[in-house]
Structure formats: C-alpha cells, structure tokens
Design a protein around this motif. Structure first.
Motif, PDB file in Angstrom:
ATOM      1  N   VAL A 107     -12.632   3.165   4.574  1.00 58.10           N
ATOM      2  CA  VAL A 107     -12.775   2.854   3.151  1.00 58.10           C
ATOM      3  C   VAL A 107     -14.256   2.653   2.850  1.00 58.10           C
ATOM      4  O   VAL A 107     -14.952   1.927   3.556  1.00 58.10           O
ATOM      5  N   MET A 108     -14.732   3.326   1.803  1.00 62.44           N
ATOM      6  CA  MET A 108     -16.093   3.124   1.311  1.00 62.44           C
ATOM      7  C   MET A 108     -15.959   2.355   0.006  1.00 62.44           C
ATOM      8  O   MET A 108     -15.433   2.868  -0.974  1.00 62.44           O
ATOM      9  N   ASP A 109     -16.419   1.115   0.006  1.00 61.90           N
ATOM     10  CA  ASP A 109     -16.293   0.257  -1.168  1.00 61.90           C
ATOM     11  C   ASP A 109     -17.590   0.292  -1.968  1.00 61.90           C
ATOM     12  O   ASP A 109     -18.600  -0.273  -1.555  1.00 61.90           O
ATOM     13  N   LEU A 110     -17.556   0.974  -3.100  1.00 58.28           N
ATOM     14  CA  LEU A 110     -18.732   1.076  -3.957  1.00 58.28           C
ATOM     15  C   LEU A 110     -18.629   0.175  -5.181  1.00 58.28           C
ATOM     16  O   LEU A 110     -19.398   0.319  -6.124  1.00 58.28           O
ATOM     17  N   ARG A 111     -17.683  -0.766  -5.141  1.00 57.37           N
ATOM     18  CA  ARG A 111     -17.566  -1.707  -6.258  1.00 57.37           C
ATOM     19  C   ARG A 111     -18.806  -2.588  -6.280  1.00 57.37           C
ATOM     20  O   ARG A 111     -19.242  -3.095  -5.254  1.00 57.37           O
ATOM     21  N   GLY A 112     -19.385  -2.717  -7.436  1.00 52.25           N
ATOM     22  CA  GLY A 112     -20.594  -3.532  -7.587  1.00 52.25           C
ATOM     23  C   GLY A 112     -21.880  -2.760  -7.345  1.00 52.25           C
ATOM     24  O   GLY A 112     -22.965  -3.281  -7.574  1.00 52.25           O
ATOM     25  N   ALA A 113     -21.791  -1.514  -6.887  1.00 48.96           N
ATOM     26  CA  ALA A 113     -22.995  -0.717  -6.627  1.00 48.96           C
ATOM     27  C   ALA A 113     -23.475  -0.061  -7.915  1.00 48.96           C
ATOM     28  O   ALA A 113     -22.681   0.268  -8.794  1.00 48.96           O
ATOM     29  N   ASN A 114     -24.792   0.135  -8.021  1.00 48.06           N
ATOM     30  CA  ASN A 114     -25.308   0.867  -9.180  1.00 48.06           C
ATOM     31  C   ASN A 114     -25.197   2.365  -8.891  1.00 48.06           C
ATOM     32  O   ASN A 114     -24.875   2.776  -7.780  1.00 48.06           O
ATOM     33  N   ARG A 115     -25.468   3.173  -9.899  1.00 48.34           N
ATOM     34  CA  ARG A 115     -25.264   4.623  -9.764  1.00 48.34           C
ATOM     35  C   ARG A 115     -26.122   5.233  -8.659  1.00 48.34           C
ATOM     36  O   ARG A 115     -25.630   6.038  -7.863  1.00 48.34           O
TER      37      ARG A 115
ATOM     38  N   GLY B 294     -13.673  15.947  11.174  1.00 50.29           N
ATOM     39  CA  GLY B 294     -13.158  15.604   9.852  1.00 50.29           C
ATOM     40  C   GLY B 294     -12.406  14.289   9.858  1.00 50.29           C
ATOM     41  O   GLY B 294     -11.806  13.900  10.861  1.00 50.29           O
ATOM     42  N   LYS B 295     -12.475  13.574   8.745  1.00 52.60           N
ATOM     43  CA  LYS B 295     -11.740  12.318   8.605  1.00 52.60           C
ATOM     44  C   LYS B 295     -11.423  12.086   7.140  1.00 52.60           C
ATOM     45  O   LYS B 295     -11.925  12.783   6.272  1.00 52.60           O
ATOM     46  N   THR B 296     -10.587  11.096   6.895  1.00 55.53           N
ATOM     47  CA  THR B 296     -10.217  10.764   5.520  1.00 55.53           C
ATOM     48  C   THR B 296     -10.873   9.441   5.121  1.00 55.53           C
ATOM     49  O   THR B 296     -10.974   8.519   5.932  1.00 55.53           O
ATOM     50  N   VAL B 297     -11.303   9.378   3.871  1.00 55.87           N
ATOM     51  CA  VAL B 297     -12.006   8.204   3.352  1.00 55.87           C
ATOM     52  C   VAL B 297     -11.449   7.868   1.967  1.00 55.87           C
ATOM     53  O   VAL B 297     -11.288   8.751   1.133  1.00 55.87           O
ATOM     54  N   ALA B 298     -11.159   6.597   1.753  1.00 62.21           N
ATOM     55  CA  ALA B 298     -10.814   6.105   0.424  1.00 62.21           C
ATOM     56  C   ALA B 298     -12.094   5.519  -0.170  1.00 62.21           C
ATOM     57  O   ALA B 298     -12.748   4.692   0.457  1.00 62.21           O
ATOM     58  N   ILE B 299     -12.451   5.967  -1.338  1.00 61.47           N
ATOM     59  CA  ILE B 299     -13.666   5.499  -2.006  1.00 61.47           C
ATOM     60  C   ILE B 299     -13.240   4.644  -3.193  1.00 61.47           C
ATOM     61  O   ILE B 299     -12.576   5.121  -4.112  1.00 61.47           O
ATOM     62  N   ARG B 300     -13.615   3.370  -3.145  1.00 61.03           N
ATOM     63  CA  ARG B 300     -13.235   2.419  -4.201  1.00 61.03           C
ATOM     64  C   ARG B 300     -14.375   2.262  -5.194  1.00 61.03           C
ATOM     65  O   ARG B 300     -15.535   2.136  -4.813  1.00 61.03           O
TER      66      ARG B 300
ATOM     67  N   THR C 169      -7.471  11.467  -6.806  1.00 62.55           N
ATOM     68  CA  THR C 169      -7.676  10.084  -7.223  1.00 62.55           C
ATOM     69  C   THR C 169      -6.748   9.176  -6.425  1.00 62.55           C
ATOM     70  O   THR C 169      -5.703   9.601  -5.938  1.00 62.55           O
ATOM     71  N   LEU C 170      -7.154   7.925  -6.309  1.00 63.31           N
ATOM     72  CA  LEU C 170      -6.299   6.933  -5.650  1.00 63.31           C
ATOM     73  C   LEU C 170      -5.106   6.617  -6.548  1.00 63.31           C
ATOM     74  O   LEU C 170      -5.215   6.703  -7.774  1.00 63.31           O
ATOM     75  N   PRO C 171      -3.980   6.220  -5.957  1.00 70.60           N
ATOM     76  CA  PRO C 171      -2.845   5.797  -6.797  1.00 70.60           C
ATOM     77  C   PRO C 171      -3.226   4.566  -7.625  1.00 70.60           C
ATOM     78  O   PRO C 171      -4.110   3.793  -7.230  1.00 70.60           O
ATOM     79  N   ALA C 172      -2.577   4.391  -8.743  1.00 72.07           N
ATOM     80  CA  ALA C 172      -2.908   3.301  -9.672  1.00 72.07           C
ATOM     81  C   ALA C 172      -2.901   1.935  -8.988  1.00 72.07           C
ATOM     82  O   ALA C 172      -3.739   1.088  -9.275  1.00 72.07           O
TER      83      ALA C 172
ATOM     84  N   GLY D  11       4.302   9.586  -3.474  1.00 75.61           N
ATOM     85  CA  GLY D  11       3.147   9.231  -4.293  1.00 75.61           C
ATOM     86  C   GLY D  11       1.872   9.684  -3.622  1.00 75.61           C
ATOM     87  O   GLY D  11       1.876  10.253  -2.532  1.00 75.61           O
ATOM     88  N   GLY D  12       0.761   9.435  -4.292  1.00 79.67           N
ATOM     89  CA  GLY D  12      -0.524   9.880  -3.786  1.00 79.67           C
ATOM     90  C   GLY D  12      -0.964   9.115  -2.552  1.00 79.67           C
ATOM     91  O   GLY D  12      -0.493   8.025  -2.261  1.00 79.67           O
ATOM     92  N   LEU D  13      -1.858   9.748  -1.821  1.00 82.59           N
ATOM     93  CA  LEU D  13      -2.441   9.099  -0.655  1.00 82.59           C
ATOM     94  C   LEU D  13      -3.427   8.039  -1.125  1.00 82.59           C
ATOM     95  O   LEU D  13      -4.170   8.247  -2.075  1.00 82.59           O
ATOM     96  N   GLY D  14      -3.426   6.898  -0.446  1.00 84.39           N
ATOM     97  CA  GLY D  14      -4.265   5.798  -0.899  1.00 84.39           C
ATOM     98  C   GLY D  14      -5.003   5.094   0.212  1.00 84.39           C
ATOM     99  O   GLY D  14      -5.244   5.648   1.280  1.00 84.39           O
ATOM    100  N   LEU D  15      -5.328   3.833  -0.044  1.00 83.15           N
ATOM    101  CA  LEU D  15      -6.132   3.037   0.878  1.00 83.15           C
ATOM    102  C   LEU D  15      -5.516   2.944   2.270  1.00 83.15           C
ATOM    103  O   LEU D  15      -6.228   3.051   3.272  1.00 83.15           O
TER     104      LEU D  15
END
Length: 113
Positions: free
Chosen positions: A24-32, A51-57, A91-94, A14-18
């Motif tokens: 992890v960059m959590d943008l939940r609740g942030a405005n545009r 270089g590094k990997t980041v999950a953006i929520r 995209t993150l996995p479902a 499956g896809g790479l995820g959190l």
C-alpha cells in the motif's frame, strides 16, 4: 465460486482493494509534487523488479469540494499503462476510500535462448 470463471467471480465479489494488494502506498496528506514524485519513483523502480500489486490511497475531497490528487495521479498512472509499465489500473472500492489498485508489469522476462 466454483461455477464461474475467475474473471466473472471477481466481478461479483467487487473490485480489488487494499486487502488484495501486495503493498500500500499511502499518499494521504501529501502535496501534489510529493505524490507525483513518489508515483514516478514507484514506476521507475518497478521496471527493474518483478511485477506486483499496489493499492494507492489518496485524500478524499475536502468539505465543500476542492481539488484532490485523484485526477493528476490517475493521469500519471494511465500514461504508465499506455507505456506498458502497468498491467491493470482500477479505482479502489468505495469501502477502501479514494485511490487506485495498480498491477505493475515489472521487469520483462527474457526468453532462455
């Protein structure tokens, strides 16, 4: 999975995820505006680091539909990929919710000449 090349084994898993991302960059609740500023800052800083990997929520769509940050954030990250700042964008996995898995290119290595 010893009988598969890593690329194909990852596709089966499956896809790479959190849990696969270094941060992890959590943008939940942030405005545009805040989300775009945070993403731009992350991309700018990545130019001077390894270089590094980041999950953006991101927030899921509201009840009954509506606008999310998925499309504007996706466009910004896709543009960064075209400019060579991002090596991998998906995209993150479902199960991880709405968002992106990003592999930042980081600072280019110089050849010792």
């Amino acid at each position: 999975m010893p009988h598969f090349e890593d690329f194909y084994a990852d596709k089966l898993r499956g896809g790479l995820g959190l849990t696969d991302a270094e941060s992890v960059m959590d943008l939940r609740g942030a405005n545009r505006a805040t989300a775009e500023a945070s993403l731009n800052e992350m991309l700018e800083r990545s130019r001077f680091a390894k270089g590094k990997t980041v999950a953006i929520r991101l927030d899921p769509p509201p009840e009954g539909g509506g606008e999310t940050l998925f499309q504007p954030a996706g466009r910004l990250l896709l543009d960064a990929k075209r400019r060579g700042l991002v090596d991998r964008l998906q995209t993150l996995p479902a199960g991880d919710g709405l968002g992106f898995y990003v592999a930042l290119s980081g600072k280019p290595q110089r050849d010792p000449a």
